[in-house]
Write a protein that holds these residues in place. Structure first.
Motif: not given
Length: 428
Positions: A42-43, A99-100, A131-132, A149-150
């Motif tokens: 989503a990010a 992303l951040g 986030l990740l 997200l592993n």
């Protein structure tokens, strides 16, 4: 040799072990799965509505954070493949590199950094790691806590542009690509994310203080530099703000020194510009907006990207035998290439980013975000989205609750930040 074979089980390890995929599922490498997870996050989708240089609603041609990230990913993938490293790792890092970033780009980052000082500051790259590995829901550990997200260790390391905590960051200097001054320290991890950061950096060499980027992160970093230097000029030409046939070099050189390369001399910059102008695709007539002109401009952007990446590839091969994987080699960027890239940045900065209308808008954006953070802190969990409301209730103190609000605001797009402000603040 398949490039994936250059990476071992340690590089492919995930925070939470995952069972083998079904026998009827498509066969993919661990790094291909990383890329797929990022694309479906989503990010990542939200980047389409976040500022790159100008706001995404101002023009349907200019880049937003998503289109910029896709272009960076293409450059990173091609350069990684040319070097013989794993292109999926570099591409995923490039897709994730912004992303951040909060609403309103570096301008928003500046506000959140100031407001979050009591809880350890804010930095877009540190937020990317958060986030990740925490905020973007995909996998949970045995205790039910999100591990993001592993992704594999090698991919997460490649996403780490600044592999050090805040206390080791240098004092800021210069200006961001969007024209906002660098007023915050650049770092890659918040204090409460240090455990996962330590896991990611396990095996990184300790020479140089243990802050060396892996090669794939270096590729991502360069691809970002190349993409925005070239494409910001392209956007400026199409918008009618930049005429590459009529450059005020004295003013541009001042901007280059003020923003990017303080030690660059006029002679160095003159010689570097002469090299750029020697490109067959450099224009000799002003851009008129015709399809012929647009095609010529696109050829120029392609040639410039090829010029920069080709020079780096040649210099990197000349400096080491490889393999060009993880910590076995470093990317080499020639001084001439740094000068040429800085010239393009300087052109965009002088003709596009210093416009008075942008400066006034940036002041309004900072006020909006500051008021939104203040209101969310006042209202508490009832005003937050469910995942962040849960984080708020689990927080132990005001410091932790401030971090939750900053996480929430940073997740918003430009448009949603305006809408939240209108609903929560302006309507009071």
């Amino acid at each position: 040799m398949d490039t994936a074979e250059l990476y071992d089980d340690h590089d492919r390890e995930r925070l939470v072990p995952e069972p083998p995929k079904r026998v009827d599922a498509p066969v993919r490498t661990a790094f291909e799965r990383d890329r797929a997870r990022l694309v479906h996050a989503a990010a990542f989708r939200r980047l389409a509505a976040k500022t790159q240089v100008v706001g995404p609603q101002t023009d349907d041609f200019v880049r937003n954070r998503l289109t910029h990230s896709l272009e960076v990913a293409q450059v990173a993938r091609d350069l990684s493949k040319a070097l013989g490293s794993q292109p999926d790792i570099a591409e995923t890092a490039a897709l994730a590199h912004d992303l951040g970033h909060p609403p309103f780009g570096h301008n928003g980052e500046r506000v959140l950094a100031e407001l979050s000082e009591p809880c350890g500051g804010f930095e877009g790259n540190a937020q990317t790691l958060r986030l990740l590995t925490r905020l973007e829901a995909k996998t949970v550990d045995a205790d039910g806590r999100s591990v993001g997200l592993n992704l594999t260790r090698a991919t997460l390391d490649a996403c780490t542009k600044y592999p050090w905590p805040r206390e080791h960051a240098e004092r800021p200097a210069g200006v961001h690509a969007d024209g906002s001054p660098r007023v915050i320290r650049k770092f890659g991890v918040y204090d409460d994310d240090k455990p996962v950061f330590g896991w990611v950096r396990d095996g990184a060499p300790l020479d140089g203080g243990g802050i060396r980027q892996c090669l794939e992160a270096q590729v991502m970093d360069l691809a970002d530099d190349v993409a925005y230097s070239v494409h910001d000029v392209e956007d400026g030409v199409v918008a009618g703000r930049v005429d590459l046939t009529r450059l005020d070099t004295a003013a541009v050189w001042t901007t280059v020194r003020d923003w990017y390369l303080p030690a660059a001399t006029d002679d160095e910059l003159d010689a570097a510009l002469a090299g750029l102008r020697a490109q067959a695709s450099w224009p000799d007539v002003a851009h008129d907006g015709s399809r012929r002109a647009l095609a010529a401009l696109k050829n120029l952007t392609s040639d410039l990207i090829g010029r920069f990446c080709g020079a780096v590839q040649h210099a990197t091969f000349g400096a080491a035998e490889g393999p060009f994987v993880r910590y076995r080699a470093d990317l080499v960027v020639p001084h001439e290439t740094r000068l040429e890239v800085a010239i393009l940045k300087g052109i965009a900065a002088h003709y596009v980013m210093q416009a008075e209308d942008r400066v006034a808008l940036m002041v309004r954006q900072r006020t909006l975000l500051a008021e939104l953070v203040e209101e969310l802190l006042r209202r508490g969990p009832d005003a937050l989205e469910p995942p962040y409301a849960g984080d708020w209730r689990a927080a132990d103190d005001d410091r932790a609750r401030l971090r939750v609000v900053v996480d929430q605001v940073a997740s918003l797009t430009d448009a949603s930040a305006v809408a939240w402000h209108r609903e929560l603040v302006a309507s009071r």
